[in-house]
Design an enzyme around this catalytic site. Structure first.
Site, PDB file in Angstrom:
ATOM      1  N   ASN A 247      26.626  44.829  71.204  1.00  0.00           N
ATOM      2  CA  ASN A 247      26.710  43.400  71.522  1.00  0.00           C
ATOM      3  C   ASN A 247      25.946  43.164  72.821  1.00  0.00           C
ATOM      4  OD1 ASN A 247      27.431  40.774  72.082  1.00  0.00           O
ATOM      5  ND2 ASN A 247      29.583  41.240  72.541  1.00  0.00           N
TER       6      ASN A 247
ATOM      7  N   LYS B  12      25.108  40.487  74.218  1.00  0.00           N
ATOM      8  CA  LYS B  12      25.511  39.274  74.944  1.00  0.00           C
ATOM      9  C   LYS B  12      24.258  38.501  75.383  1.00  0.00           C
ATOM     10  CE  LYS B  12      29.773  41.596  76.095  1.00  0.00           C
ATOM     11  NZ  LYS B  12      30.958  41.682  76.946  1.00  0.00           N
TER      12      LYS B  12
ATOM     13  N   HIS C  53      35.057  36.391  69.922  1.00  0.00           N
ATOM     14  CA  HIS C  53      35.005  37.258  71.105  1.00  0.00           C
ATOM     15  C   HIS C  53      35.770  36.583  72.244  1.00  0.00           C
ATOM     16  CE1 HIS C  53      33.437  39.449  74.535  1.00  0.00           C
ATOM     17  NE2 HIS C  53      33.044  40.383  73.688  1.00  0.00           N
TER      18      HIS C  53
ATOM     19  N   GLU D 140      35.116  36.199  75.243  1.00  0.00           N
ATOM     20  CA  GLU D 140      34.284  35.325  76.090  1.00  0.00           C
ATOM     21  C   GLU D 140      34.112  33.955  75.443  1.00  0.00           C
ATOM     22  OE1 GLU D 140      31.039  38.103  76.508  1.00  0.00           O
ATOM     23  OE2 GLU D 140      32.346  39.395  77.699  1.00  0.00           O
TER      24      GLU D 140
ATOM     25  N   GLU E 199      39.686  44.286  71.141  1.00  0.00           N
ATOM     26  CA  GLU E 199      39.047  44.306  72.455  1.00  0.00           C
ATOM     27  C   GLU E 199      40.020  43.761  73.503  1.00  0.00           C
ATOM     28  OE1 GLU E 199      34.481  44.362  72.215  1.00  0.00           O
ATOM     29  OE2 GLU E 199      35.133  42.296  72.349  1.00  0.00           O
TER      30      GLU E 199
ATOM     31  N   GLY F 198      33.949  44.866  80.076  1.00  0.00           N
ATOM     32  CA  GLY F 198      33.052  44.784  81.218  1.00  0.00           C
ATOM     33  C   GLY F 198      33.667  45.214  82.535  1.00  0.00           C
TER      34      GLY F 198
ATOM     35  N   SER G 299      34.537  48.531  77.556  1.00  0.00           N
ATOM     36  CA  SER G 299      34.092  49.626  78.437  1.00  0.00           C
ATOM     37  C   SER G 299      33.903  50.962  77.703  1.00  0.00           C
ATOM     38  CB  SER G 299      35.044  49.785  79.627  1.00  0.00           C
ATOM     39  OG  SER G 299      35.005  48.610  80.434  1.00  0.00           O
TER      40      SER G 299
HETATM   41  P1  PGA Z   1      31.752  46.087  77.345  1.00  0.00           P
HETATM   42  O1  PGA Z   1      31.838  44.821  76.353  1.00  0.00           O
HETATM   43  O2  PGA Z   1      31.412  47.290  76.480  1.00  0.00           O
HETATM   44  O3  PGA Z   1      30.650  45.746  78.296  1.00  0.00           O
HETATM   45  O4  PGA Z   1      33.072  46.240  77.984  1.00  0.00           O
HETATM   46  C1  PGA Z   1      32.381  44.935  75.076  1.00  0.00           C
HETATM   47  C2  PGA Z   1      32.345  43.605  74.401  1.00  0.00           C
HETATM   48  O5  PGA Z   1      32.612  42.590  75.051  1.00  0.00           O
HETATM   49  O6  PGA Z   1      32.060  43.505  73.195  1.00  0.00           O
END
Ligand code: PGA
Length: 256
Positions: free
Chosen positions: A9, A11, A96, A98, A168, A174, A214
């Site tokens: 992903n 982003k 997601h 976000e 998640e 992140g 992460s």
């Molecule tokens: P990350 O993000 O691996 O940077 O923690 C995962 C995600 O949001 O899909």
């Protein structure tokens, strides 16, 4: 047996040359003999181009990071599931955290988006997960149950088999703080049990449940080796080809 799936992903990262370079390198460092399903989720404008780049590869497909909850029409700036399908996307990340947090996507909106993807022969990668406060309060299992119930359990058996679930935990996205293998397994088993109760064992045995938050080259093997973890939804570490491929290789070892 369920084959591992690794989703990158990206982003809202990478300019066009960087994006093309990343795909080139992932193609170079992997091959079609691998059983792991590799999924790249670039920003919308790159989807067609990435699709062209991976066209000759059987185990790399392209996903979008979002789609509209509307079918089509006067919704300036939106991108429909039908449009995504017509340019070669095969999956869409839906719900997601976000999107839920910054764009106010409610469970109802997420449920609509799941419907739009399935109507257009796209597989939704349905994201769920609790915040830190919810986990600290011991409510994580209930939170995820509600998200699944509201976002997915309106589907019938024929539809649910095309869904991929991604757990998640918001506190892990992140942050560099991943869920432990124990925490991941507990939640994945919970999700599989909820799906079993609703749709039966045949569906729950076959549905893929990915872990995200992460994931990196160091922790991937341990997390993916959990019985109910079928791969990863990878953010930051998917932007660096060599690390992303290490994660794919960690999954691949568990496919053999
Ligand atoms: P990350 O993000 O691996 O940077 O923690 C995962 C995600 O949001 O899909």
């Amino acid at each position: 047996m369920r084959k591992k799936i690794i989703v990158g992903n990206w982003k809202m990262n990478l300019d066009y040359p960087q994006a093309m370079g990343l795909v080139d390198r992932v193609i170079q460092l992997t091959d079609d003999a691998m059983k792991t399903q590799i999924v790249l989720a670039p920003p919308f404008p790159y989807i067609s181009e990435v699709e062209l780049q991976v066209m000759l590869r059987t185990n790399i497909i392209v996903a979008a990071q979002n789609c509209s909850d509307k079918d089509k029409g006067a919704f300036t700036g939106e991108v429909s599931a039908a449009i995504l399908r017509s340019i070669g996307a095969e999956m869409v990340i839906i719900g997601h955290s976000e999107r839920r947090t910054y764009f106010n996507e409610t469970d109802d909106v997420v449920a609509e988006k799941v419907k739009r993807t399935l109507e257009n022969n796209l597989k939704p990668i349905f994201c769920c997960g609790e915040t830190k406060e919810q986990r600290d309060g011991g409510n994580q299992l209930d939170v995820v149950k509600t998200q699944l119930t509201k976002g997915l359990f309106h589907l019938n058996k024929e539809q649910i088999v095309n869904v991929i679930v991604a757990y998640e935990p918001v506190w892990a996205i992140g942050t560099g703080v991943n869920a432990t293998a124990k925490q991941a397994q507990e939640m994945h088993q919970h999700i599989r049990n909820l799906i079993k109760d609703k749709f039966g064992a045949n569906v729950s045995d076959n549905i893929s449940i990915l872990y995200g938050g992460s994931v990196n080259a160091k922790n991937a093997a341990q997390i993916f080796s959990c019985k109910d973890v079928d791969g990863g939804l990878v953010g930051g570490a998917s932007l660096v080809a060599d690390e992303f491929v290490e994660i794919i290789k960690a999954a691949e070892l568990l496919n053999c």
